[in-house]
Motif scaffolding. Structure first.
Motif, PDB file in Angstrom:
ATOM      1  N   ASP A  26       0.748  -1.161  -0.029  1.00 34.35           N
ATOM      2  CA  ASP A  26       0.001   0.170   0.013  1.00 34.35           C
ATOM      3  C   ASP A  26       0.991   1.061   0.021  1.00 34.35           C
ATOM      4  OD1 ASP A  26      -1.750   2.012   0.425  1.00 34.35           O
ATOM      5  OD2 ASP A  26      -2.343   1.203   2.349  1.00 34.35           O
ATOM      6  N   LEU A  27       0.894   1.697  -1.134  1.00 32.46           N
ATOM      7  CA  LEU A  27       1.711   3.153  -1.330  1.00 32.46           C
ATOM      8  C   LEU A  27       1.257   4.331  -0.751  1.00 32.46           C
ATOM      9  CD1 LEU A  27       2.751   2.429  -4.856  1.00 32.46           C
ATOM     10  CD2 LEU A  27       3.939   1.599  -2.880  1.00 32.46           C
ATOM     11  N   GLY A  28       0.077   4.597  -0.453  1.00 31.26           N
ATOM     12  CA  GLY A  28      -0.522   5.902  -0.083  1.00 31.26           C
ATOM     13  C   GLY A  28      -0.474   6.731  -1.227  1.00 31.26           C
ATOM     14  N   LEU A  29      -0.655   6.054  -2.387  1.00 31.02           N
ATOM     15  CA  LEU A  29      -0.782   6.899  -3.566  1.00 31.02           C
ATOM     16  C   LEU A  29      -2.204   7.780  -3.732  1.00 31.02           C
ATOM     17  CD1 LEU A  29       0.903   7.326  -6.293  1.00 31.02           C
ATOM     18  CD2 LEU A  29      -0.271   5.417  -7.111  1.00 31.02           C
ATOM     19  N   GLY A  30      -1.973   9.173  -3.992  1.00 34.51           N
ATOM     20  CA  GLY A  30      -2.859   9.947  -4.101  1.00 34.51           C
ATOM     21  C   GLY A  30      -3.138  10.499  -5.230  1.00 34.51           C
ATOM     22  N   ALA A  31      -4.313  10.951  -5.595  1.00 34.16           N
ATOM     23  CA  ALA A  31      -4.441  12.007  -6.858  1.00 34.16           C
ATOM     24  C   ALA A  31      -5.645  12.951  -6.660  1.00 34.16           C
ATOM     25  CB  ALA A  31      -4.666  11.090  -7.895  1.00 34.16           C
ATOM     26  N   ARG A  32      -5.444  14.235  -7.239  1.00 35.04           N
ATOM     27  CA  ARG A  32      -6.527  15.235  -7.040  1.00 35.04           C
ATOM     28  C   ARG A  32      -6.301  15.833  -8.571  1.00 35.04           C
ATOM     29  NH1 ARG A  32      -2.658  18.252  -3.951  1.00 35.04           N
ATOM     30  NH2 ARG A  32      -2.249  20.378  -4.821  1.00 35.04           N
ATOM     31  N   VAL A  33      -7.575  16.155  -9.155  1.00 35.56           N
ATOM     32  CA  VAL A  33      -7.848  16.831 -10.418  1.00 35.56           C
ATOM     33  C   VAL A  33      -7.812  18.310 -10.200  1.00 35.56           C
ATOM     34  CG1 VAL A  33      -9.100  16.733 -12.553  1.00 35.56           C
ATOM     35  CG2 VAL A  33      -8.752  14.459 -11.070  1.00 35.56           C
ATOM     36  N   GLU A  34      -7.021  19.001 -11.024  1.00 36.25           N
ATOM     37  CA  GLU A  34      -7.411  20.600 -10.966  1.00 36.25           C
ATOM     38  C   GLU A  34      -7.346  20.978 -12.564  1.00 36.25           C
ATOM     39  OE1 GLU A  34      -3.986  22.619  -9.094  1.00 36.25           O
ATOM     40  OE2 GLU A  34      -4.430  21.704  -7.114  1.00 36.25           O
ATOM     41  N   ARG A  35      -8.220  21.927 -12.437  1.00 39.63           N
ATOM     42  CA  ARG A  35      -8.589  22.735 -13.918  1.00 39.63           C
ATOM     43  C   ARG A  35      -7.971  24.176 -13.795  1.00 39.63           C
ATOM     44  NH1 ARG A  35     -14.443  22.507 -16.939  1.00 39.63           N
ATOM     45  NH2 ARG A  35     -13.282  23.205 -18.864  1.00 39.63           N
ATOM     46  N   SER A  36      -7.296  24.443 -14.829  1.00 41.06           N
ATOM     47  CA  SER A  36      -6.895  25.940 -14.738  1.00 41.06           C
ATOM     48  C   SER A  36      -7.251  26.463 -16.000  1.00 41.06           C
ATOM     49  CB  SER A  36      -5.300  26.079 -14.365  1.00 41.06           C
ATOM     50  OG  SER A  36      -4.560  25.401 -15.672  1.00 41.06           O
ATOM     51  N   ALA A  37      -6.697  27.662 -16.334  1.00 45.31           N
ATOM     52  CA  ALA A  37      -7.129  28.365 -17.828  1.00 45.31           C
ATOM     53  C   ALA A  37      -6.436  27.524 -18.843  1.00 45.31           C
ATOM     54  CB  ALA A  37      -6.397  29.587 -17.847  1.00 45.31           C
ATOM     55  N   GLU A  38      -5.177  26.741 -18.291  1.00 44.33           N
ATOM     56  CA  GLU A  38      -4.373  25.930 -19.420  1.00 44.33           C
ATOM     57  C   GLU A  38      -4.910  24.492 -19.520  1.00 44.33           C
ATOM     58  OE1 GLU A  38      -2.634  27.658 -16.650  1.00 44.33           O
ATOM     59  OE2 GLU A  38      -2.491  29.263 -17.951  1.00 44.33           O
ATOM     60  N   GLY A  39      -6.027  24.282 -18.853  1.00 42.92           N
ATOM     61  CA  GLY A  39      -6.528  22.893 -18.962  1.00 42.92           C
ATOM     62  C   GLY A  39      -6.638  22.244 -17.665  1.00 42.92           C
ATOM     63  N   TRP A  40      -6.543  20.658 -17.837  1.00 47.93           N
ATOM     64  CA  TRP A  40      -6.777  19.649 -16.482  1.00 47.93           C
ATOM     65  C   TRP A  40      -5.052  19.491 -16.168  1.00 47.93           C
ATOM     66  CZ3 TRP A  40     -11.188  19.018 -14.099  1.00 47.93           C
ATOM     67  CH2 TRP A  40     -12.279  19.136 -14.882  1.00 47.93           C
ATOM     68  N   SER A  41      -4.837  19.388 -14.992  1.00 48.57           N
ATOM     69  CA  SER A  41      -3.639  18.594 -14.425  1.00 48.57           C
ATOM     70  C   SER A  41      -4.197  17.610 -13.185  1.00 48.57           C
ATOM     71  CB  SER A  41      -2.801  19.908 -13.762  1.00 48.57           C
ATOM     72  OG  SER A  41      -2.392  20.487 -14.935  1.00 48.57           O
ATOM     73  N   LEU A  42      -3.419  16.559 -13.104  1.00 48.38           N
ATOM     74  CA  LEU A  42      -3.365  15.750 -11.814  1.00 48.38           C
ATOM     75  C   LEU A  42      -2.218  16.131 -11.221  1.00 48.38           C
ATOM     76  CD1 LEU A  42      -3.752  12.112 -13.446  1.00 48.38           C
ATOM     77  CD2 LEU A  42      -5.418  13.352 -11.806  1.00 48.38           C
ATOM     78  N   ILE A  43      -2.568  16.123  -9.769  1.00 49.65           N
ATOM     79  CA  ILE A  43      -1.515  16.446  -8.730  1.00 49.65           C
ATOM     80  C   ILE A  43      -1.296  15.365  -7.939  1.00 49.65           C
ATOM     81  CG2 ILE A  43      -0.902  17.534  -6.705  1.00 49.65           C
ATOM     82  CD1 ILE A  43      -2.808  19.206  -9.294  1.00 49.65           C
ATOM     83  N   LEU A  44      -0.151  14.410  -8.002  1.00 50.31           N
ATOM     84  CA  LEU A  44       0.041  12.830  -7.531  1.00 50.31           C
ATOM     85  C   LEU A  44       0.970  13.360  -6.451  1.00 50.31           C
ATOM     86  CD1 LEU A  44       0.723  11.169 -10.901  1.00 50.31           C
ATOM     87  CD2 LEU A  44      -1.423  11.382  -9.568  1.00 50.31           C
TER      88      LEU A  44
END
Length: 108
Positions: A26-44
């Motif tokens: 179990d790595l504790g891998l997390g992800a959140r999605v963000e949207r900005s003027a440039e588009g979508w990103s994942l923050i891992l």
């Protein structure tokens, strides 16, 4: 995405002294999605070293894929639409040494 030298690493190196042997955990891998003027990103993020992180999304392609994520750090990965109708990122993140994938979904 930042230009080289603007805060983004130009290169990373990892050394695996055990000859590449890896135990799944179990790595504790997390992800959140963000949207900005440039588009979508994942923050891992990850509590433990995540090896060969792979992002699967039918509607978006990750600008970076199959990378290692060190423990305690964060990495922003830009998501590029695969087709003009791509609305919201929705997929999974896998690590070769992880037990289970991590799901993510953006909010329109």
């Amino acid at each position: 995405m930042p230009a080289p030298g603007a805060g983004a690493p130009m290169a990373e190196a990892f050394h695996f002294p055990q000859g590449g042997r890896m135990e799944r955990a179990d790595l504790g891998l997390g992800a959140r999605v963000e949207r900005s003027a440039e588009g979508w990103s994942l923050i891992l993020s990850s509590r433990r070293l995540a090896r060969s992180v792979h992002i699967e999304d039918d509607a978006f392609r990750a600008e970076a894929d199959w990378f290692h994520l060190p423990p305690g750090g964060e990495r922003r990965v830009r998501l590029v639409p695969r087709h003009p109708g791509a609305a919201v990122p929705d997929g999974e993140i896998h690590a070769l040494n992880g037990l289970d994938p991590t799901r993510y979904r953006g909010v329109a």
